[in-house]
Write an enzyme that holds these catalytic residues in place. Structure first.
Site, short mmCIF file in Angstrom:
data_model
loop_
_atom_site.label_atom_id
_atom_site.label_comp_id
_atom_site.label_asym_id
_atom_site.label_seq_id
_atom_site.Cartn_x
_atom_site.Cartn_y
_atom_site.Cartn_z
CG ASP A 41 -53.06 5.18 39.37
OD1 ASP A 41 -52.84 5.19 38.14
OD2 ASP A 41 -52.55 6.02 40.15
CB THR A 126 -41.27 4.34 26.47
OG1 THR A 126 -42.58 4.41 25.96
CG2 THR A 126 -40.25 4.47 25.35
CB CYS A 266 -43.52 10.37 24.19
SG CYS A 266 -44.77 9.48 25.13
N1 LIG Z 1 -48.59 9.43 27.14
C1 LIG Z 1 -48.26 8.97 25.97
O1 LIG Z 1 -48.58 9.54 24.95
C2 LIG Z 1 -47.48 7.69 25.81
C3 LIG Z 1 -47.48 7.05 24.57
C4 LIG Z 1 -46.78 5.87 24.43
C5 LIG Z 1 -46.07 5.38 25.50
N2 LIG Z 1 -46.06 6.03 26.69
C6 LIG Z 1 -45.30 5.45 27.80
O2 LIG Z 1 -46.21 4.78 28.65
C7 LIG Z 1 -45.78 4.89 30.00
C8 LIG Z 1 -46.88 5.51 30.84
O3 LIG Z 1 -47.06 6.86 30.44
P1 LIG Z 1 -48.38 7.67 30.72
O4 LIG Z 1 -48.30 8.87 29.84
O5 LIG Z 1 -49.57 6.80 30.63
O6 LIG Z 1 -48.15 8.12 32.23
P2 LIG Z 1 -49.15 8.95 33.15
O7 LIG Z 1 -48.29 9.80 33.97
O8 LIG Z 1 -50.25 9.52 32.34
O9 LIG Z 1 -49.83 7.84 34.07
C9 LIG Z 1 -49.17 7.04 34.93
C10 LIG Z 1 -50.13 6.50 35.98
O10 LIG Z 1 -49.38 5.58 36.75
C11 LIG Z 1 -49.67 5.79 38.12
N3 LIG Z 1 -48.54 5.27 38.88
C12 LIG Z 1 -47.30 5.78 39.05
N4 LIG Z 1 -46.55 4.95 39.79
C13 LIG Z 1 -47.32 3.88 40.10
C14 LIG Z 1 -47.11 2.70 40.83
N5 LIG Z 1 -45.95 2.45 41.39
N6 LIG Z 1 -48.13 1.83 40.97
C15 LIG Z 1 -49.34 2.09 40.40
N7 LIG Z 1 -49.60 3.19 39.68
C16 LIG Z 1 -48.60 4.07 39.53
C17 LIG Z 1 -49.88 7.29 38.23
O11 LIG Z 1 -50.63 7.61 39.39
C18 LIG Z 1 -50.65 7.57 36.93
O12 LIG Z 1 -52.03 7.40 37.10
C19 LIG Z 1 -44.48 5.68 29.97
O13 LIG Z 1 -43.41 4.81 29.90
C20 LIG Z 1 -44.59 6.45 28.68
O14 LIG Z 1 -43.33 6.78 28.15
C21 LIG Z 1 -46.77 7.17 26.88
#
Ligand SMILES: NC(=O)c1ccc[n+]([C@@H]2O[C@H](COP(=O)([O-])OP(=O)(O)OC[C@H]3O[C@@H](n4cnc5c(N)ncnc54)[C@H](O)[C@@H]3O)[C@@H](O)[C@H]2O)c1
Length: 437
Positions: A41, A126, A266
């Protein structure tokens, strides 16, 4: 190419997960029950928390980290020890509601710089159909100097995790997998099958898998938008939307959705990825954007109706006190990002209302940091409110009784039950005016 699944099993290579948020951390920990995993991360503070068995997103317990073979790091060179790299970084929209690929580009750059020959990179973020191949792959190739297909492979596997939902957890929901060719698909499927107990679904190609994910949220957004539109209409008619939906829901094929605010990262965001792609292809989506506009309007609708109800009792907005309960984007989570509740607060403040906020799942410090708002602990305050807006149905709020609300309100109290979770008859019998979507 050596079978990566076998290399993982024999501990000759590791699985890496890049971006340990709501999506990344559960996947990393689930794989780490069986295999050696690197969790990368960019945020050092988050890495530090995870090393101490704390999930920064507060979805997982410290016991979920027990026994996991995982190395949490912010050092991207660790990725060189891995031939199966999963990318789970955010895909937000910018202030003009256009896809913001900054995190995905940054993560692809990091992975590309540390990519070794014969690896597979799987995207889970996504996006719209085509984005993985059009945006991410060229970055991987440029940064690594390797050629996709010949030197490394790619795949896409969308995540369906539902924050706050303890039933439909990662391993219990069918996972869509896709790969750039048949061999890669099988390799990816085999590895995910190790953790997804209900099995995986092999999509025919990457674009199909990308599109399948994005339309899940488009469909949900539109179904809620329809309920919201009905709720605006039935409010004008003077009937309860909840009662109408209960009656209609007795038909076997009536879909059970409810009106409400649509926030989060989302449902309220992903449709813009698809509409952006559609517009780039010369088609302006009608229905998807109409749903988005309507759902975005609902916070204002709640605020305006709160002020109208106050007016019915000759309570002037500028002299009224309102408590907004729940600030997060949905119930039973601590995430304040993209919550629509703040729009209710802003709108009420524009009317001159004295607004207090509170949240059962987020600390007062977090609300202060995120919104600059001082929140209240209503259990310790004896301030009386003219109206209470139950904006988020956090579990503790669902248990509040007419007596509880009476202790917090003035004469002719108003309850705005946005999600329709309270016992309206009980409240009405106890002298409350109740309104909801
Ligand atoms: N949260 C949900 O319910 C959910 C469900 C399905 C899909 N998604 C999709 O999954 C993806 C991730 O969403 P999320 O909710 O887990 O995001 P989040 O914001 O909870 O977590 C993202 C993580 O990525 C890290 N990060 C950001 N840029 C980075 C980089 N360049 N290198 C390394 N780490 C990095 C951040 O520090 C954070 O810890 C998105 O595309 C989202 O649309 C989310």
């Amino acid at each position: 190419m050596n079978k990566i699944a076998n290399l993982i099993r024999s501990n000759e290579t590791k699985i890496s997960v890049v971006g340990l948020g709501y999506v990344g951390l559960p996947i990393a920990l689930e794989f780490a029950k069986k295999f050696s995993v690197i969790g990368l991360d960019i945020s050092e503070p988050r890495i530090e928390m995870m090393r101490n068995k704390i999930d920064p997103s507060r979805e997982l317990e410290s016991s979920d980290f027990d026994g996991a073979d995982i190395y949490f790091t912010a050092d991207p060179t660790e990725l060189q020890k891995s031939k199966f790299i999963i990318i789970t970084v955010p895909t937000p929209v910018d202030k003009n509601k256009q896809p913001d690929f900054t995190p995905l580009i940054a993560a692809s750059t990091t992975v590309g710089k540390n990519l070794t020959k014969d690896s597979i990179v799987i995207y889970e973020s996504t996006v719209y159909p085509g984005a993985t191949e059009e945006i991410c792959v060229p970055i991987l190739e440029k940064e690594s100097g390797l050629k996709v297909g010949a030197d490394f492979k790619i795949g896409y596997s969308p995540e369906r995790i539902n924050p706050g939902d303890k039933e439909h957890t990662l391993t219990k929901v069918t996972k869509i997998v896709s790969g750039m060719d048949e061999e890669t698909l099988e390799e990816i499927a085999e590895i995910y099958e190790e953790i997804i107990t209900v099995g995986v679904y092999r999509a025919s190609n990457i674009k199909v898998a990308e599109a399948a994910k994005v339309i899940e949220n488009v469909q949900r957004d539109l179904n809620i938008a329809l309920m919201n539109e009905l709720s605006v209409i039935f409010d004008k008619v003077g009937i309860s939307t909840r009662e109408v939906l209960d009656a209609a829901g007795t038909k076997w094929n009536f879909l059970k959705f409810s009106p409400g605010l649509v926030g989060g990262h989302c449902i309220g965001v992903d449709p813009y990825y698809l509409t952006y792609k559609a517009e780039s292809l010369g088609y302006t989506p009608e229905i998807i954007l109409a749903g988005r506009r309507l759902n975005d309007y609902m916070a204002k609708h709640v605020a305006v109706n709160t002020v109208k109800k106050l007016g019915h009792f000759h309570k002037v907005a500028t002299e009224s006190k309102v408590l907004v309960m729940g600030m997060t984007f949905k119930e039973n989570v601590s995430d304040l990002r993209n919550s629509k509740v703040i729009d209710i607060v802003k709108e009420l403040k524009d009317f001159g209302v004295d607004v207090d906020v509170t949240d059962a799942f987020t600390s007062q410090d977090e609300i202060k940091d995120f919104y600059g708002l001082d929140s209240v602990d209503y259990t310790k305050s004896d301030k009386k409110y003219d109206a209470i807006i139950l904006a988020v149905s956090h579990e503790p709020y669902t248990k509040l009784t007419a007596e509880d609300f009476a202790s917090m309100t003035t004469k002719n109290p108003i309850i705005i039950d946005v999600k329709g979770i309270l016992n309206h008859n009980e409240l009405t019998e106890n002298g409350f005016t109740v309104w909801g979507l």
